[in-house]
Design an enzyme around this catalytic site. Structure first.
Site, short mmCIF file in Angstrom:
data_model
loop_
_atom_site.label_atom_id
_atom_site.label_comp_id
_atom_site.label_asym_id
_atom_site.label_seq_id
_atom_site.Cartn_x
_atom_site.Cartn_y
_atom_site.Cartn_z
N LYS A 16 51.32 87.87 27.08
CA LYS A 16 51.64 87.55 25.69
C LYS A 16 52.76 86.52 25.72
O LYS A 16 53.90 86.82 26.07
CB LYS A 16 52.08 88.81 24.94
CG LYS A 16 52.28 88.55 23.47
CD LYS A 16 52.36 89.86 22.70
CE LYS A 16 52.30 89.63 21.21
NZ LYS A 16 53.41 88.86 20.68
N CYS B 8 98.44 85.58 17.58
CA CYS B 8 99.73 85.40 16.89
C CYS B 8 100.73 86.52 17.16
O CYS B 8 101.84 86.51 16.67
CB CYS B 8 99.50 85.27 15.39
SG CYS B 8 99.03 86.83 14.62
N CYS C 291 97.84 83.76 10.76
CA CYS C 291 97.33 83.75 12.14
C CYS C 291 96.37 82.57 12.35
O CYS C 291 95.39 82.40 11.62
CB CYS C 291 96.61 85.06 12.44
SG CYS C 291 95.74 85.06 14.02
N LEU D 282 48.61 91.19 16.09
CA LEU D 282 48.22 92.29 16.96
C LEU D 282 49.09 93.50 16.70
O LEU D 282 50.27 93.36 16.37
CB LEU D 282 48.37 91.89 18.42
CG LEU D 282 47.44 90.81 18.95
CD1 LEU D 282 47.88 90.38 20.34
CD2 LEU D 282 46.01 91.32 18.99
N GLU E 139 48.56 79.52 21.96
CA GLU E 139 49.98 79.71 21.72
C GLU E 139 50.73 78.47 22.17
O GLU E 139 50.61 78.06 23.32
CB GLU E 139 50.45 80.93 22.53
CG GLU E 139 51.77 81.50 22.12
CD GLU E 139 51.68 82.36 20.86
OE1 GLU E 139 50.61 82.43 20.21
OE2 GLU E 139 52.71 82.97 20.52
N ARG F 12 49.58 79.10 11.96
CA ARG F 12 49.01 80.35 11.49
C ARG F 12 49.34 80.59 10.02
O ARG F 12 48.54 81.11 9.27
CB ARG F 12 49.56 81.49 12.35
CG ARG F 12 49.18 82.83 11.86
CD ARG F 12 49.32 83.85 12.97
NE ARG F 12 49.08 85.15 12.43
CZ ARG F 12 50.02 85.94 11.97
NH1 ARG F 12 51.27 85.57 12.03
NH2 ARG F 12 49.72 87.11 11.47
#
Ligand code: IVH
Length: 675
Positions: free
Chosen positions: A117, A409, A429, A84, A173, A138
């Site tokens: 949606k 550190c 460190c 879309l 969906e 799809r």
């Protein structure tokens, strides 16, 4: 009980179970107690066990019966599955409405249907003689992957329709509810596996799992919105939805028939206000011309129907109190400020931390501890602090002062002239070391499963590991002593370390964490220099000849090999048997012999795609003979632009570089038989 009686009982049980299942999963109004349902199901299982010839594929016992699949056959769609057009503003929708009217007879009146949606993954379901025979993703729109056994596990997808003799295709969906998504991510995290960024990604990943039982555990759900039924013509989209419901499909109840745009906007407003209360994520509203005759008249562009559009919601903003600004040390010494917040729900999850980007951003927005801040969650998992509510600043706050020394550190921080970041440049460190180890073990580097933050913290704090080279001398006993780690996990960790010795050179090169050397640059370096020794000996000129390597990266590579700490680490990795040179090209999968669309092309990837990560897409392009590059120039042949493409897209357009969207990219891959 004879065969006939068994058949009758099986039929009766099947019908009853289908009915109850439909009431529960589709209508969300249960008509039977769980225990009673289980009893009926058990009886069916027992009868089918006694009369195996009476087991039908659409039996309620067969949802999770499918065998594990190692590949998903490619299937062409009867009608393309398009996408879309998106819009984000009222004006866009008004313009869409004007285009719709322009495309129709002057006297036509247009009515719309507006739907939510759903943020999931589109799926096509094929029914023959009212039985589910195929489910297809799809894919690139023209063809997708057959995932029937996985789709069967979705409880609201009917295996048999409520009316006999129907041949149809239904689209909808598939999605993961918020609570299931959160539970999944919790278990991913506990297992040290990567978390999913959003329910859409987790849904897509789940549909492609090889084991239907694992799919069933993830509890996917579905809403359908389209049906094409043989020998049947619908007049309107609303009639389609009604028919879907009638046949037993799940249809989202939140849709509206909108005689004009005013109702569309009202629906959008209602949905936007209510979106957080929904048990699943939605990212907008879909507007569809209701009349199917008008839909047909309007037709399609290459990518989408002219009769529909997605009207997206704006990123959601919420407010929360900033409790603390915590400073994190990254693997390259960068100090990142993180906001610690009063817990607040945003875009479906509870948030307590958000990024504050860097010192300059904090100063520019004058963000202070105690402020009410505005939070936004974009496409990323990590929410951002986008501003403050100045009017509500409590009394007595102080401007944030970025510290001068490393929070881990205590070494003095350095800011380079061209960088916003403050860095800790102390090579010893421990904060940096932990993040370096995590990077080395990460998915795109050595992919050592289970070696996540919790383990890394402990092995460094206990002095078991002083650099990445030490990882390979750890044994099961070392791991077993760590907190919250059993013997089994300790063994798994050792196995994962052993397996990682086979990772190709380019992954090792990425994993060792040379500043500015990402996965693509590491690949280019591996190809050009073939071994770590040759790379270590490379001059600035040698390096400058490699694609994508400018003076900054070249210097960083040379600094890395010149640093006193590097040689001992490389020595340990060599002793551990890691791949420090590239295997001969013939066993490398990436040297394709046949010319493809991508052969010889310089390709830049930008934006985000739903199907592949940028790294994955880049690797595919290279396997097909293309070269990837990170910046757009006149030499670029192709830009593959996903969602939210920014300046690279603008530049490509300005330079007249050919641009492929995700769909077109997938289409090209489809032509080469890649799905
Ligand atoms: S209609 C031509 N309706 O959004 C495509 N799609 O970008 C017609 N989606 O691929 C799709 N909810 O995966 C439609 N109510 C809804 C939807 C929906 C989510 C997804 C779908 C589609 C994508 C379009």
């Amino acid at each position: 009980m004879n065969h006939d009686q068994a058949q009758q009982r099986i039929d009766a049980l099947t019908t009853q179970l289908e009915e109850h299942s439909h009431n529960y999963h589709v209508l969300a109004s249960p008509t039977i107690a769980d225990g009673e349902f289980d009893r009926l199901l058990e009886e069916l299982v027992r009868l089918e066990g006694e009369w195996p010839d009476l087991v039908r594929p659409e039996s309620p016992t067969q949802r999770v019966g499918g065998a594990p699949t190692s590949d998903f056959p490619t299937v062409a769609h009867a009608t393309p599955m398009l996408s879309l057009d998106n819009s984000y503003s009222r004006e866009d929708v008004v313009a869409f409405d004007a285009r719709v009217h322009n495309g129709l007879d002057e006297t036509a009146t247009v009515e719309y249907v507006a739907e939510l949606k759903i943020d999931g993954v589109a799926l096509s379901l094929i029914y023959e003689d009212s039985r589910l025979v195929r489910a297809v993703t799809r894919g690139d729109g023209a063809q997708g992957d057959e995932v029937t056994n996985n789709a069967r596990t979705i409880r609201s997808v009917p295996l048999r329709l409520r009316e006999p003799g129907i041949t149809c295709e239904v689209r909808g969906e598939v999605y993961m509810a918020r609570e299931d998504f959160a539970a999944l991510n919790r278990s991913q995290q506990e297992a040290g596996r990567p978390m999913f960024a959003n329910p859409r990604n987790s849904t897509a990943g789940t549909l492609k799992l090889q084991n239907p039982q694992a799919v069933a555990r993830r509890r996917l759900r579905c809403f359908t919105y389209w049906i094409d039924r043989a020998g049947f013509a619908y007049a309107t989209h609303a009639a389609r939805l009604e028919s879907l419901r009638h046949l037993g499909f799940p249809v989202n109840p939140e849709w509206a028939h909108c005689p004009s745009l005013a109702e569309v906007f009202a629906f959008y407003g209602r949905c936007e206000a209510a979106r957080d209360d929904l048990p699943y994520e939605v990212d907008g509203v879909v507007i569809k011309v209701d009349s199917l005759a008008q839909q047909e008249q309007l037709g399609f562009t290459a990518k989408s129907p002219r009769s529909a559009m997605a009207y997206k919601f704006r990123a959601e903003q919420v407010r929360s109190r900033l409790l603390e600004i915590r400073l994190q040390v990254g693997r390259t010494g960068t100090i990142s400020p993180v906001a610690i917040l009063e817990p607040v729900r945003v875009a479906g999850s509870t948030v307590q931390r958000a990024t504050l980007h860097n010192a300059d951003e904090i100063a520019r927005k004058d963000i202070r501890v105690g402020d009410l801040v505005l939070l936004e969650k974009g496409g990323d998992v990590i929410p951002k602090v986008v501003g403050i509510v100045a009017a509500e600043r409590p009394a007595g706050t102080e401007a944030f002062r970025f510290p001068d020394s490393c929070p881990v550190c205590d070494a003095a921080l350095v800011s380079y002239a061209d960088e916003v970041a403050r860095r800790c440049v102390n090579p010893a460190c421990q904060g940096q070391l932990k993040r370096r180890i995590e990077h080395f073990c990460g998915r795109n580097a050595m992919d050592i499963e289970g070696l996540g933050t919790a383990v890394v913290e402990q092995i460094v704090d206990r002095g078991l590991v002083h650099d990445i080279g030490d990882l390979y001398s750890l044994n099961a006993a070392d791991f077993a002593e760590l907190e919250r780690l059993g013997e089994k996990s300790a063994g798994n960790l050792v196995d994962a370390l052993t397996a990682s010795r086979q990772r190709p050179f380019e992954r090792v090169l990425f994993g060792i964490g040379i500043l500015h050397v990402g996965a693509t640059v590491a690949r280019n370096l591996a190809r050009s220099f073939l071994s770590i020794d040759r790379l270590a000996a490379a001059t600035a000129e040698d390096l400058a000849e490699v694609d994508e390597i400018g003076p900054v990266i070249a210097q960083s590579v040379r600094d890395f090999f010149a640093a006193p700490a590097t040689a001992p680490v490389l020595g340990k990795l060599r002793a551990a048997g890691l791949q420090l040179s590239r295997q001969a090209p013939e066993d490398a999968a990436d040297d394709s012999t046949q010319a493809t669309f991508f052969t010889g092309k310089t390709v830049v990837l930008t934006g985000s795609m739903s199907r592949y990560s940028r790294e994955e897409a880049g690797a595919i392009v290279e396997r097909l003979g293309g070269r990837t590059s990170s910046s757009v120039s006149r030499k670029t042949d192709l830009l593959i632009a996903g969602d939210k493409a920014g300046s690279k897209l603008t530049k490509a357009e300005a330079l007249g570089v050919r641009v492929l969207g995700e769909e077109e990219f997938l289409l090209e891959l489809g032509k080469l038989g890649i799905s």
